[in-house]
Design a protein around this motif. Structure first.
Motif, short mmCIF file in Angstrom:
data_model
loop_
_atom_site.label_atom_id
_atom_site.label_comp_id
_atom_site.label_asym_id
_atom_site.label_seq_id
_atom_site.Cartn_x
_atom_site.Cartn_y
_atom_site.Cartn_z
N GLU A 1 0.83 -1.21 0.00
CA GLU A 1 0.00 0.00 0.00
C GLU A 1 0.87 1.26 0.00
O GLU A 1 0.60 2.22 -0.73
CB GLU A 1 -0.93 -0.01 1.21
N SER A 2 1.92 1.23 0.79
CA SER A 2 2.83 2.37 0.84
C SER A 2 3.56 2.55 -0.49
O SER A 2 3.73 3.67 -0.97
CB SER A 2 3.85 2.14 1.97
N PHE A 3 3.96 1.44 -1.07
CA PHE A 3 4.65 1.45 -2.36
C PHE A 3 3.73 2.02 -3.45
O PHE A 3 4.15 2.85 -4.26
CB PHE A 3 5.08 0.03 -2.69
N SER A 4 2.47 1.59 -3.45
CA SER A 4 1.50 2.09 -4.41
C SER A 4 1.32 3.60 -4.27
O SER A 4 1.28 4.33 -5.26
CB SER A 4 0.16 1.37 -4.24
N ALA A 5 1.22 4.07 -3.04
CA ALA A 5 1.08 5.50 -2.80
C ALA A 5 2.31 6.25 -3.28
O ALA A 5 2.20 7.33 -3.89
CB ALA A 5 0.83 5.77 -1.32
N LEU A 6 3.48 5.69 -3.04
CA LEU A 6 4.73 6.31 -3.50
C LEU A 6 4.75 6.44 -5.02
O LEU A 6 5.22 7.44 -5.56
CB LEU A 6 5.93 5.49 -3.02
N LEU A 7 4.22 5.42 -5.68
CA LEU A 7 4.16 5.45 -7.15
C LEU A 7 2.86 6.05 -7.66
O LEU A 7 2.39 5.77 -8.76
CB LEU A 7 4.36 4.03 -7.71
N LYS A 8 2.28 6.89 -6.84
CA LYS A 8 1.09 7.70 -7.19
C LYS A 8 -0.12 6.85 -7.55
O LYS A 8 -0.87 7.16 -8.48
CB LYS A 8 1.41 8.66 -8.33
N LYS B 1 -0.25 5.75 -11.22
CA LYS B 1 0.29 6.65 -12.24
C LYS B 1 1.56 6.03 -12.83
O LYS B 1 1.84 6.15 -14.00
CB LYS B 1 0.59 8.02 -11.64
N TYR B 2 2.32 5.38 -11.96
CA TYR B 2 3.51 4.65 -12.38
C TYR B 2 3.26 3.17 -12.06
O TYR B 2 3.58 2.71 -10.97
CB TYR B 2 4.75 5.14 -11.63
N PRO B 3 2.63 2.44 -12.97
CA PRO B 3 2.28 1.05 -12.66
C PRO B 3 3.50 0.15 -12.50
O PRO B 3 4.52 0.34 -13.15
CB PRO B 3 1.45 0.61 -13.87
N ILE B 4 3.36 -0.80 -11.59
CA ILE B 4 4.45 -1.75 -11.34
C ILE B 4 3.98 -3.15 -11.69
O ILE B 4 2.82 -3.51 -11.48
CB ILE B 4 4.91 -1.68 -9.87
N LYS B 5 4.87 -3.91 -12.26
CA LYS B 5 4.61 -5.32 -12.58
C LYS B 5 5.28 -6.15 -11.49
O LYS B 5 6.41 -5.87 -11.09
CB LYS B 5 5.18 -5.70 -13.94
N VAL B 6 4.58 -7.16 -11.03
CA VAL B 6 5.10 -8.04 -9.98
C VAL B 6 5.21 -9.45 -10.53
O VAL B 6 4.27 -9.96 -11.15
CB VAL B 6 4.18 -8.03 -8.75
N ILE B 7 6.36 -10.06 -10.31
CA ILE B 7 6.58 -11.45 -10.72
C ILE B 7 6.87 -12.25 -9.47
O ILE B 7 7.81 -11.94 -8.72
CB ILE B 7 7.75 -11.57 -11.72
#
Length: 152
Positions: A97-104, A107-113
């Protein structure tokens, strides 16, 4: 466009190996949560000293301490604008949740493997690494901590 990729999995699953391969192959910044924690401990920073107390007791470093370290590393290194690969972060819902907030928040989507490897293969890999802390007892303890974390 910046890229954000996070490798998750048990100890010995290959997160670091895959991170290093992609870092070299595509010239992308990459870092491991464990390396950031060890760096702060070595620097004897305030959060590093706090983290060391938990590590010495064989406990997980609390989420907020890990979040503070990781966010500081990302923000101070300008990695949000450049993109990066993360090895082992985020590991918990609170960290995610914190990471998502940091990446707006997208706005800056992250892929998780997620690297799913059998426990037999993980034990074999870790024992072959030859690190001082890779004893059967410590490996079993790390697996227990990891499984407790994943299942809660």
């Amino acid at each position: 466009m910046s890229y954000y990729l996070s490798f998750l999995g048990a100890p010995g699953s290959g997160k670091g190996t895959q991170t290093e391969y992609l870092k070299k192959e595509y010239n992308i910044d990459a870092f491991a949560a464990g390396d950031i924690i060890r760096s702060e401990v070595d620097k004897l920073s305030e959060v590093g000293v706090l983290a060391k107390n938990y590590i010495l007791k064989g406990e997980l470093v609390p989420d907020q301490v890990v979040i503070d370290m990781f966010q500081s590393h990302i923000l101070n290194g300008g990695f949000i604008e450049k993109g990066f690969i993360s090895d082992g972060y985020p590991r918990t819902i609170k960290q995610a949740e914190s990471f998502s907030a940091l990446l707006k928040n997208g706005k800056y989507p992250i892929k998780v493997i997620y690297l799913d490897v059998s426990s037999e293969a993980l034990k074999k890999r870790l024992m072959q690494r030859g690190r001082m802390d890779d004893t059967l007892e410590s490996i079993e303890r790390r697996f227990q901590i990891y499984n407790d974390l994943v299942n809660n």
